[in-house]
Design a protein around this motif. Structure first.
Motif, PDB file in Angstrom:
ATOM      1  N   SER A 178     -42.027  59.917 -51.802  1.00 46.51           N
ATOM      2  CA  SER A 178     -41.220  59.391 -50.557  1.00 46.51           C
ATOM      3  C   SER A 178     -40.079  58.603 -50.844  1.00 46.51           C
ATOM      4  CB  SER A 178     -42.470  58.281 -49.669  1.00 46.51           C
ATOM      5  OG  SER A 178     -43.356  59.184 -49.283  1.00 46.51           O
ATOM      6  N   PRO A 179     -39.100  58.398 -50.238  1.00 48.25           N
ATOM      7  CA  PRO A 179     -38.084  57.352 -50.351  1.00 48.25           C
ATOM      8  C   PRO A 179     -38.417  56.013 -50.019  1.00 48.25           C
ATOM      9  CG  PRO A 179     -37.477  58.569 -48.361  1.00 48.25           C
ATOM     10  CD  PRO A 179     -38.875  59.156 -48.846  1.00 48.25           C
ATOM     11  N   VAL A 180     -37.851  55.117 -50.905  1.00 51.17           N
ATOM     12  CA  VAL A 180     -38.245  53.554 -50.726  1.00 51.17           C
ATOM     13  C   VAL A 180     -36.895  52.982 -50.906  1.00 51.17           C
ATOM     14  CG1 VAL A 180     -39.433  51.602 -51.889  1.00 51.17           C
ATOM     15  CG2 VAL A 180     -40.626  53.998 -51.863  1.00 51.17           C
ATOM     16  N   LEU A 181     -36.623  52.119 -49.915  1.00 50.28           N
ATOM     17  CA  LEU A 181     -35.402  51.456 -49.796  1.00 50.28           C
ATOM     18  C   LEU A 181     -36.121  49.848 -49.905  1.00 50.28           C
ATOM     19  CD1 LEU A 181     -32.585  51.796 -47.337  1.00 50.28           C
ATOM     20  CD2 LEU A 181     -33.235  49.411 -48.661  1.00 50.28           C
ATOM     21  N   MET A 182     -35.778  49.180 -50.825  1.00 50.31           N
ATOM     22  CA  MET A 182     -36.499  47.660 -50.865  1.00 50.31           C
ATOM     23  C   MET A 182     -35.208  46.734 -50.961  1.00 50.31           C
ATOM     24  SD  MET A 182     -39.369  46.736 -53.501  1.00 50.31           S
ATOM     25  CE  MET A 182     -38.563  46.234 -54.944  1.00 50.31           C
ATOM     26  N   MET A 183     -35.311  45.419 -50.230  1.00 47.21           N
ATOM     27  CA  MET A 183     -34.430  44.841 -49.905  1.00 47.21           C
ATOM     28  C   MET A 183     -34.875  43.522 -50.235  1.00 47.21           C
ATOM     29  SD  MET A 183     -32.422  44.210 -46.428  1.00 47.21           S
ATOM     30  CE  MET A 183     -33.846  43.810 -45.306  1.00 47.21           C
ATOM     31  N   ALA A 184     -34.051  42.523 -50.791  1.00 46.31           N
ATOM     32  CA  ALA A 184     -34.425  40.972 -50.911  1.00 46.31           C
ATOM     33  C   ALA A 184     -33.136  40.274 -51.043  1.00 46.31           C
ATOM     34  CB  ALA A 184     -35.031  40.752 -52.547  1.00 46.31           C
ATOM     35  N   HIS A 185     -33.249  39.091 -50.904  1.00 50.95           N
ATOM     36  CA  HIS A 185     -31.826  38.122 -50.925  1.00 50.95           C
ATOM     37  C   HIS A 185     -31.224  38.211 -52.313  1.00 50.95           C
ATOM     38  CE1 HIS A 185     -28.965  35.441 -49.643  1.00 50.95           C
ATOM     39  NE2 HIS A 185     -29.277  34.709 -50.623  1.00 50.95           N
ATOM     40  N   ALA A 186     -32.147  37.590 -53.212  1.00 49.44           N
ATOM     41  CA  ALA A 186     -31.515  37.390 -54.728  1.00 49.44           C
ATOM     42  C   ALA A 186     -31.890  38.683 -55.491  1.00 49.44           C
ATOM     43  CB  ALA A 186     -32.163  35.971 -55.251  1.00 49.44           C
ATOM     44  N   PRO A 187     -31.122  38.844 -56.670  1.00 46.73           N
ATOM     45  CA  PRO A 187     -31.301  40.056 -57.347  1.00 46.73           C
ATOM     46  C   PRO A 187     -32.710  39.677 -58.220  1.00 46.73           C
ATOM     47  CG  PRO A 187     -29.811  38.529 -58.291  1.00 46.73           C
ATOM     48  CD  PRO A 187     -29.928  38.164 -57.080  1.00 46.73           C
ATOM     49  N   LEU A 188     -33.426  40.823 -58.388  1.00 48.71           N
ATOM     50  CA  LEU A 188     -34.881  40.725 -59.100  1.00 48.71           C
ATOM     51  C   LEU A 188     -34.512  40.745 -60.693  1.00 48.71           C
ATOM     52  CD1 LEU A 188     -36.625  43.672 -57.296  1.00 48.71           C
ATOM     53  CD2 LEU A 188     -37.073  41.222 -56.936  1.00 48.71           C
ATOM     54  N   ALA A 189     -33.360  41.021 -60.873  1.00 44.74           N
ATOM     55  CA  ALA A 189     -32.849  40.970 -62.264  1.00 44.74           C
ATOM     56  C   ALA A 189     -32.585  39.428 -62.825  1.00 44.74           C
ATOM     57  CB  ALA A 189     -31.800  41.912 -62.676  1.00 44.74           C
ATOM     58  N   TRP A 190     -32.420  39.136 -64.038  1.00 45.46           N
ATOM     59  CA  TRP A 190     -32.126  37.598 -64.269  1.00 45.46           C
ATOM     60  C   TRP A 190     -30.596  37.854 -64.618  1.00 45.46           C
ATOM     61  CZ3 TRP A 190     -36.206  35.767 -68.444  1.00 45.46           C
ATOM     62  CH2 TRP A 190     -37.654  35.591 -67.879  1.00 45.46           C
ATOM     63  N   PHE A 191     -29.967  38.039 -63.631  1.00 49.26           N
ATOM     64  CA  PHE A 191     -28.465  38.193 -63.853  1.00 49.26           C
ATOM     65  C   PHE A 191     -27.653  37.187 -64.457  1.00 49.26           C
ATOM     66  CE2 PHE A 191     -25.105  41.408 -63.203  1.00 49.26           C
ATOM     67  CZ  PHE A 191     -24.002  40.566 -62.878  1.00 49.26           C
ATOM     68  N   TYR A 192     -27.808  36.032 -63.436  1.00 49.88           N
ATOM     69  CA  TYR A 192     -27.262  34.859 -64.093  1.00 49.88           C
ATOM     70  C   TYR A 192     -28.125  33.582 -63.517  1.00 49.88           C
ATOM     71  CZ  TYR A 192     -23.454  31.655 -65.788  1.00 49.88           C
ATOM     72  OH  TYR A 192     -22.854  31.018 -66.475  1.00 49.88           O
ATOM     73  N   PRO A 193     -29.130  33.205 -64.303  1.00 49.99           N
ATOM     74  CA  PRO A 193     -29.841  32.052 -63.753  1.00 49.99           C
ATOM     75  C   PRO A 193     -29.335  30.651 -63.563  1.00 49.99           C
ATOM     76  CG  PRO A 193     -31.092  33.148 -65.394  1.00 49.99           C
ATOM     77  CD  PRO A 193     -29.537  33.945 -65.394  1.00 49.99           C
ATOM     78  N   PRO A 194     -27.993  30.393 -64.328  1.00 54.25           N
ATOM     79  CA  PRO A 194     -27.346  28.985 -63.935  1.00 54.25           C
ATOM     80  C   PRO A 194     -26.869  29.089 -62.505  1.00 54.25           C
ATOM     81  CG  PRO A 194     -26.678  30.001 -66.182  1.00 54.25           C
ATOM     82  CD  PRO A 194     -27.531  31.043 -65.482  1.00 54.25           C
ATOM     83  N   TRP A 195     -26.756  30.265 -61.870  1.00 53.01           N
ATOM     84  CA  TRP A 195     -26.130  30.127 -60.352  1.00 53.01           C
ATOM     85  C   TRP A 195     -27.186  30.732 -59.719  1.00 53.01           C
ATOM     86  CZ3 TRP A 195     -20.687  33.008 -60.458  1.00 53.01           C
ATOM     87  CH2 TRP A 195     -19.620  32.041 -61.082  1.00 53.01           C
ATOM     88  N   ASN A 196     -28.570  30.652 -60.078  1.00 50.13           N
ATOM     89  CA  ASN A 196     -29.635  30.863 -59.296  1.00 50.13           C
ATOM     90  C   ASN A 196     -29.452  32.589 -58.869  1.00 50.13           C
ATOM     91  OD1 ASN A 196     -31.184  28.708 -59.453  1.00 50.13           O
ATOM     92  ND2 ASN A 196     -29.945  27.939 -57.641  1.00 50.13           N
ATOM     93  N   TRP A 197     -28.825  33.306 -59.645  1.00 42.26           N
ATOM     94  CA  TRP A 197     -28.769  34.816 -59.329  1.00 42.26           C
ATOM     95  C   TRP A 197     -29.917  35.416 -60.171  1.00 42.26           C
ATOM     96  CZ3 TRP A 197     -23.006  36.193 -59.370  1.00 42.26           C
ATOM     97  CH2 TRP A 197     -22.103  35.615 -58.169  1.00 42.26           C
ATOM     98  N   TYR A 198     -31.016  35.195 -59.647  1.00 44.95           N
ATOM     99  CA  TYR A 198     -32.175  35.635 -60.501  1.00 44.95           C
ATOM    100  C   TYR A 198     -33.508  35.537 -59.472  1.00 44.95           C
ATOM    101  CZ  TYR A 198     -34.396  31.235 -61.700  1.00 44.95           C
ATOM    102  OH  TYR A 198     -35.209  30.352 -61.850  1.00 44.95           O
ATOM    103  N   THR A 199     -34.539  36.363 -59.948  1.00 45.16           N
ATOM    104  CA  THR A 199     -35.779  36.000 -59.458  1.00 45.16           C
ATOM    105  C   THR A 199     -36.685  35.827 -60.707  1.00 45.16           C
ATOM    106  OG1 THR A 199     -35.437  37.394 -57.519  1.00 45.16           O
ATOM    107  CG2 THR A 199     -37.906  36.953 -58.009  1.00 45.16           C
TER     108      THR A 199
END
Lengths: 299, 130
Positions: A178-199
């Motif tokens: 089945s196709p799964v489309l998941m959505m959240a506000h912040a990225p799940l990756a630790w993209f850039y924690p100093p800007w809170n761009w992570y989970t």
């Protein structure tokens, strides 16, 4: 062979080559299968209703333009990836803003699925969101596509074990093809924690998508089209409707501030995203700026 | 009989001495694994960089992102350590206080303990006298 015969021979050979080449070329072409989407969704993100600042001198006009574009795209569902409002210390201000923007979106007459941003939910752990919009996280099936919304902001940039357990149980019940489309506000990756761009516990959630060959994870928060990846799962950040952010410079960390919007180029960096599914996901990012036609007369 | 006593005295003596030395050494050397409650400031520092620095600023200087407009996170390098005990810090880290996240949702007890130790180590102002 006379000259006439030679010319005829040459002409015949040339003609044959000319005629057969395209035929040979065409025979190597594969038939193009039309992409007829089973699902058309539009993602709109980071409206920040109530924002005033250098990032956008007229945010209301940007919202008008974005919603007009959404109507033209005619989606089956509108996915809202958080930060509907610009937060305020005063609860009554937050409440008014959330009511106003949610009524505006509801008036489009398109089914809505929304996840909160930290501006919407961090101050009261999502209490206002639940009253006005609905659950903080959800699972809905839309035209055969499983849409999952995560809350990775209301208690901080994290999911927590109850929500991860809920996600595990939801995904466990979905057939693998089945196709799964998941959505959240912040990225799940630790993209850039100093800007809170992570989970904080995002990787644990992302890895649950691995068994689904047709999956897509989309998010907001970063105010630009951005690709990230964690646990082998890619994420797609979206443009905002309010203002744009720069990319972080890991060599020279600077505070996070909206990019100033020039008067001569309103809505630059803003946009919405069209997501279609038909055997695979197809993503098209649309911008809000007027198209510039090269060589157009200006007088 | 006297010889037996001598043997006993001199035979047990090395054993007693060896045990005594071993006890003395074990009290002086760090254990191979931290005992519960010891904590680690370096571990706390790493967690701080990941989870706290964005709002509370580098070294707790308070120059971080305001998670909500107009609500900057406080500086952590001017705390009264008599008021902000390790237990009190750990409680705030665990439960949060909006807009501060409740890190108890994702951090185990020893990680919170390490964070509290690190925050206490950031203090630059002289401690107030009791």
């Amino acid at each position: 062979m006379t000259r006439r015969e030679a010319l005829v021979w040459l002409g015949t050979m040339s003609g044959s080559l000319l005629l057969t080449s395209p035929v040979r070329a065409l025979s190597r072409l594969r038939p193009v299968r039309a992409f007829i989407p089973r699902l058309r969704a539009v993602q709109i993100s980071d409206i920040h209703h109530g924002y005033r600042g250098v990032g956008n001198p007229d945010p209301a006009a940007s919202v008008d333009r974005a919603l007009a574009l959404v109507k033209r795209l005619r989606p089956d569902v509108l996915l809202v990836s958080g930060d509907l409002i610009e937060a305020d210390r005063a609860a009554r201000v937050r409440e008014r803003r959330l009511h106003e923007v949610w009524e505006r979106l509801t008036a489009l007459g398109i089914p809505l699925l929304a996840v909160p941003g930290e501006q919407d939910a961090l101050m009261d752990r999502g209490s206002l969101w639940k009253q006005v919009v609905g659950p903080l996280h959800f699972h809905e099936e839309v035209r055969g596509v499983h849409v999952i919304g995560l809350d990775n902001v209301s208690r901080g940039y994290l999911l927590g074990s109850p929500e991860r357990r809920w996600l595990f149980n939801v995904l466990d019940g979905i057939p693998q093809d089945s196709p799964v489309l998941m959505m959240a506000h912040a990225p799940l990756a630790w993209f850039y924690p100093p800007w809170n761009w992570y989970t904080y516990d995002g990787p644990a959630a992302a890895t649950l998508l691995k068994r689904f060959p047709h999956h897509l994870f989309i998010h907001g928060h970063v105010h630009q089209v951005l690709t990230d990846a964690v646990a082998g799962i890619g994420g797609l950040g979206a443009r905002a409707v309010s203002f744009a952010y720069p990319l972080p410079d890991r060599q020279q960390p600077v505070p996070l501030r909206p990019l100033p919007m020039p008067d001569q180029n309103r809505n630059d960096g803003l946009g919405v995203r069209l997501i279609e599914f038909s055997e695979r996901f197809r993503v098209t990012d649309h911008v809000l700026v007027e198209p510039v036609i090269l060589g157009a007369r200006t007088d | 009989m006297a010889m037996k006593g001598q043997l006993l005295k001199f035979g047990l003596l090395p054993v007693v001495l060896a045990v005594g030395v071993a006890v003395a050494i074990s009290r002086g050397l760090p254990a191979a694994h931290s005992a519960p409650g010891d904590g680690s400031i370096p571990q706390g520092a790493r967690l701080y960089q990941l989870a706290c620095m964005s709002c509370h600023g580098p070294d707790g200087n308070g120059r971080g992102l305001a998670p909500v407009p107009g609500m900057a996170a406080p500086a952590l390098d001017r705390l009264d350590l008599n008021v902000w005990t390790e237990a009190r810090l750990a409680a705030v880290i665990r439960s949060g206080s909006p807009p501060m996240p409740a890190f108890g949702a994702v951090l185990p007890g020893d990680a919170i303990h390490n964070l509290a130790l690190y925050v206490r180590s950031l203090q630059t102002a002289p401690k107030r006298a009791r």
